[in-house]
Design an enzyme around this catalytic site. Structure first.
Site, mmCIF file in Angstrom:
data_model
loop_
_atom_site.group_PDB
_atom_site.id
_atom_site.type_symbol
_atom_site.label_atom_id
_atom_site.label_comp_id
_atom_site.label_asym_id
_atom_site.label_seq_id
_atom_site.Cartn_x
_atom_site.Cartn_y
_atom_site.Cartn_z
ATOM 1 N N GLU A 132 6.883 -4.299 -5.441
ATOM 2 C CA GLU A 132 5.457 -4.196 -5.769
ATOM 3 C C GLU A 132 4.760 -3.096 -4.979
ATOM 4 O O GLU A 132 3.912 -2.357 -5.502
ATOM 5 C CB GLU A 132 4.795 -5.553 -5.482
ATOM 6 C CG GLU A 132 3.402 -5.708 -6.025
ATOM 7 C CD GLU A 132 3.365 -5.597 -7.543
ATOM 8 O OE1 GLU A 132 2.971 -4.525 -8.026
ATOM 9 O OE2 GLU A 132 3.723 -6.560 -8.244
ATOM 10 N N VAL A 135 4.562 1.067 -5.875
ATOM 11 C CA VAL A 135 3.671 1.740 -6.823
ATOM 12 C C VAL A 135 2.256 1.220 -6.635
ATOM 13 O O VAL A 135 1.981 0.042 -6.840
ATOM 14 C CB VAL A 135 4.135 1.494 -8.281
ATOM 15 C CG1 VAL A 135 3.198 2.183 -9.257
ATOM 16 C CG2 VAL A 135 5.555 1.977 -8.482
ATOM 17 N N GLY A 137 0.411 0.695 -3.957
ATOM 18 C CA GLY A 137 0.142 -0.173 -2.805
ATOM 19 C C GLY A 137 -0.203 -1.599 -3.150
ATOM 20 O O GLY A 137 0.664 -2.383 -3.547
ATOM 21 N N ILE A 139 -2.017 -2.934 -5.536
ATOM 22 C CA ILE A 139 -2.313 -3.374 -6.913
ATOM 23 C C ILE A 139 -1.076 -4.069 -7.499
ATOM 24 O O ILE A 139 -0.006 -3.471 -7.569
ATOM 25 C CB ILE A 139 -2.714 -2.175 -7.813
ATOM 26 C CG1 ILE A 139 -3.887 -1.411 -7.199
ATOM 27 C CG2 ILE A 139 -3.036 -2.645 -9.214
ATOM 28 C CD1 ILE A 139 -4.272 -0.149 -7.949
ATOM 29 N N GLY A 190 -7.326 11.381 6.889
ATOM 30 C CA GLY A 190 -6.009 10.718 6.782
ATOM 31 C C GLY A 190 -5.640 10.335 5.360
ATOM 32 O O GLY A 190 -4.650 9.645 5.143
ATOM 33 N N GLU A 193 -1.781 14.217 3.545
ATOM 34 C CA GLU A 193 -0.797 14.546 4.584
ATOM 35 C C GLU A 193 -1.055 15.960 5.101
ATOM 36 O O GLU A 193 -1.620 16.786 4.374
ATOM 37 C CB GLU A 193 0.617 14.533 3.966
ATOM 38 C CG GLU A 193 1.030 13.238 3.331
ATOM 39 C CD GLU A 193 1.396 12.171 4.343
ATOM 40 O OE1 GLU A 193 1.699 12.528 5.497
ATOM 41 O OE2 GLU A 193 1.354 10.982 3.988
ATOM 42 N N ASP A 204 4.208 12.770 -6.289
ATOM 43 C CA ASP A 204 4.041 11.355 -5.923
ATOM 44 C C ASP A 204 3.676 10.541 -7.170
ATOM 45 O O ASP A 204 4.274 9.494 -7.439
ATOM 46 C CB ASP A 204 2.937 11.248 -4.849
ATOM 47 C CG ASP A 204 2.599 9.816 -4.524
ATOM 48 O OD1 ASP A 204 3.374 9.177 -3.793
ATOM 49 O OD2 ASP A 204 1.555 9.313 -5.013
ATOM 50 N N LYS A 208 5.842 7.539 -9.233
ATOM 51 C CA LYS A 208 5.280 6.216 -9.551
ATOM 52 C C LYS A 208 5.287 5.989 -11.065
ATOM 53 O O LYS A 208 5.623 4.899 -11.542
ATOM 54 C CB LYS A 208 3.851 6.116 -9.016
ATOM 55 C CG LYS A 208 3.773 6.076 -7.491
ATOM 56 C CD LYS A 208 2.330 6.226 -7.033
ATOM 57 C CE LYS A 208 2.200 6.209 -5.524
ATOM 58 N NZ LYS A 208 0.916 6.765 -5.060
HETATM 59 N N1 HSE Z 1 0.301 9.555 -0.838
HETATM 60 C C1 HSE Z 1 0.021 8.530 -1.775
HETATM 61 C C2 HSE Z 1 -1.357 8.714 -2.340
HETATM 62 C C3 HSE Z 1 0.106 7.150 -1.206
HETATM 63 O O1 HSE Z 1 -2.065 9.653 -1.980
HETATM 64 O O2 HSE Z 1 -1.729 7.918 -3.200
HETATM 65 C C4 HSE Z 1 1.511 6.693 -1.078
HETATM 66 O O3 HSE Z 1 2.113 6.597 -2.312
#
Ligand code: HSE
Length: 435
Positions: A132, A135, A137, A139, A190, A193, A204, A208
Site C-alpha cells: 500500500e 503508491v 503514501g 492513500i 523538503g 529532493e 516517480d 507508480k
Molecule cells: N517523491 C515522491 C513525490 C514521494 O514527490 O510524490 C515518494 O514517492
C-alpha cells in the site's frame, strides 16, 4: 489474549524510523481494536554502528547486518522491507517470501522493476506481498483496487501522484513563480529532493502508474510502458494562458482503456490541461489524488498525503495488520496482477485535444501559414488568441485544437517550427476533458 506478531524490518531510514515510533505510539490502540500485539523483533541495517536519532527507542530490538537473521528466524511473522531502491531490496523481499514470510514493502522501484519475480515468488510460496505504501503514501488505493473494486471493471484512472511536481505547479499557478523559483522553494521545504530529476521528469509518477495500471487492468506493466514527460519546460506563461482558457496545468498520470480498441490501454504521465472545475484541479501543493472510473461504480476519487514519514509508515503498519490477520498455514489467496496480456497503445496514436503555443512575428500572413500547416495535417482549430504586441518583436499565439492524434500534432509542429516566421519551438500540451 492478544495474538503476538513479530516484525523483521529491513532498513532504518526515514520511513523505518517512522514505523518504529508509530508502533510505539499505536501498539495499545491496535491491540484494543484488532487483538494483535505487534512488535519489531529485529532490524537489518547496512551499518550497525551508525549513530541513530537519540529520540528513537530501539529497546528490545535486535539490530543486525545479516538479512538471514530475519528471513530464517521462525519467530518472525512478517518481513517489512523499507530499504528502498531495486537491489538488494528485491532480493530481500524474494528471500523472505521463499521462507514463507508475508512481506510488506513501500518500494515502488522494486515492484516496478522486479514485479514479475516478486509476485511469482509470493504466489508460488503461498504468502502475501503487501505494498500500500509504495503508491501515494497514505492513500489506500492498492487495497481499493485489489479488493473493494474487485467486482468492477476499471475503465480509466487519472492521478496526481507526485507531490513534488504538484507543489511546483501549484506555486507557479497561485504565486506566479517561474519553474526554477518554485523548485527551489520545494527543495527548501523538503518536498523536492536535492536532485529533483526523478520527480520532475515524471519517472516517480510513471513507476507508480505502472503499479496502479497493473492492478486496475490485471496485466503486467512496467515503468518503460508509460509514455513519460516531465514538467521542467513548463513556463509560467503557459499556466496563465491555460488559466484564461479555463484550465489548470497538472502532471497528470493516466491509464485508460482505449475506446474501440479491444484489449489495449494507454499509459501516460504528462503535463496536461485539466478543467478548473474538475475535482483533480483542487488537489494542491504536495497532496496526491487518484480519480478513477469503474464501469459499474462510476467515478470515485481518493485524496491524501502521498509521502512523508508518518503517512507512509501508517500505510506500512496497516499492511502489517492486514498481513497478520491473514497469517495462516493455508496458502494466501494471492492474485498475481501481472498475468494478463493487455496491449499498450503507441503514444503517438493517443487522441486528445491539444493546447499549442507558438511565438511568431506579428505580420500579415503568419496566422494563415500556421493554420495552413495545421489544416494539412488534419488538425482542426477549436480556439485561438493572440496577445496585443507591446513592442516590436515576436508575439505568442495560443491555440486549442479539436481531437487529433499525437502523431498529427507532432508532424504539424515539426513543420511549424521550421517556418521562418516562428521564433521559438512551439509548445504543445494535451487537454484532458475526462469525457
Ligand atoms: N517523491 C515522491 C513525490 C514521494 O514527490 O510524490 C515518494 O514517492
Amino acid at each position: 489474549m492478544a495474538k503476538p506478531v513479530a516484525i523483521g524490518l529491513f532498513g532504518l531510514g526515514n520511513i523505518g524510523s517512522g514505523l518504529v515510533s508509530l508502533l510505539q505510539e499505536r501498539r495499545k490502540g491496535i491491540r484494543d481494536s484488532t487483538g494483535l500485539s505487534i512488535s519489531i523483533k529485529a532490524i537489518c541495517v547496512k551499518d550497525t554502528g551508525k549513530q541513530r536519532d537519540a529520540a528513537l527507542s530501539l529497546e528490545g530490538i535486535r539490530i543486525t547486518g545479516d538479512p538471514q537473521a530475519i528471513v530464517q528466524d521462525p519467530d518472525i511473522d512478517v518481513a517489512v522491507e523499507l530499504m528502498g531502491g531495486v537491489e538488494p531490496a528485491s532480493e530481500m523481499i524474494i528471500k523472505a517470501l521463499q521462507h514463507k514470510k508475508p512481506v510488506v514493502t513501500a518500494n515502488k522501484a522494486a515492484l516496478a522493476a522486479k514485479g514479475d519475480e516478486i509476485f511469482t515468488a509470493a504466489s508460488s510460496n503461498g504468502v502475501g506481498i503487501f505494498f500500500e505504501a509504495a503508491v501515494c503514501g497514505s492513500i489506500p488505493i492498492i487495497r481499493v483496487l485489489q479488493e473493494s473494486l474487485a467486482s468492477d471493471s476499471i475503465q480509466a484512472m487519472f492521478g496526481i501522484i507526485n507531490g513534488t511536481t504538484n507543489y511546483i505547479l501549484t506555486k507557479m499557478t497561485f504565486d506566479s513563480k517561474e519553474y526554477d523559483a518554485a523548485l527551489k522553494e520545494a527543495q527548501k521545504l523538503g518536498f523536492a529532493e536535492p536532485d529533483p530529476a526523478f520527480d520532475v521528469l515524471g519517472n516517480d509518477a510513471a513507476q507508480k502508474l505502472s503499479i496502479l495500471a497493473s492492478l486496475g487492468f490485471q496485466s503486467r506493466f512496467a515503468e518503460k510502458d508509460v509514455s513519460t514527460e516531465g514538467i521542467s519546460s513548463i513556463k509560467k506563461k503557459d499556466i496563465q494562458y491555460a488559466d484564461r482558457l479555463g484550465y489548470r496545468i497538472k502532471l497528470l498520470a493516466s491509464a485508460k482503456r482505449c475506446r474501440g480498441v479491444e484489449n489495449t490501454v494507454s499509459l501516460r504521465v504528462a503535463p496536461t490541461l485539466i478543467p478548473k472545475q474538475h475535482l483533480l484541479s483542487g488537489v494542491l501543493n504536495e497532496l496526491n489524488a487518484i480519480f478513477l472510473v469503474g464501469k459499474y461504480v462510476g467515478e470515485q476519487m481518493y485524496y491524501g498525503k502521498g509521502a512523508g514519514q508518518y503517512p507512509t509508515a501508517a500505510a506500512v503498519l496497516s499492511d502489517v495488520i492486514f498481513a497478520a490477520q491473514h497469517l495462516t498455514d493455508a496458502p494466501f489467496p494471492f492474485r498475481n496482477p501481472f498475468l494478463g496480456s493487455k496491449e499498450i497503445q503507441d503514444p503517438l496514436d493517443g487522441v486528445s485535444r491539444f493546447y499549442l503555443r507558438c511565438i511568431v512575428l506579428d505580420k500579415p500572413g503568419v496566422l494563415a501559414k500556421i493554420a495552413g500547416v495545421l489544416g494539412t495535417h488534419g488538425v482542426s482549430i477549436a480556439s485561438f488568441t493572440q496577445e496585443e504586441r507591446s513592442a516590436s518583436g515576436p508575439v505568442p499565439i495560443v491555440l486549442t485544437t479539436h481531437e487529433v492524434s499525437e502523431r498529427q500534432i507532432h508532424d504539424a509542429i515539426k513543420e511549424i517550427d521550421a517556418l521562418d516566421v516562428v521564433k521559438e519551438k512551439a509548445v504543445s500540451l494535451r487537454i484532458e476533458d475526462f469525457s
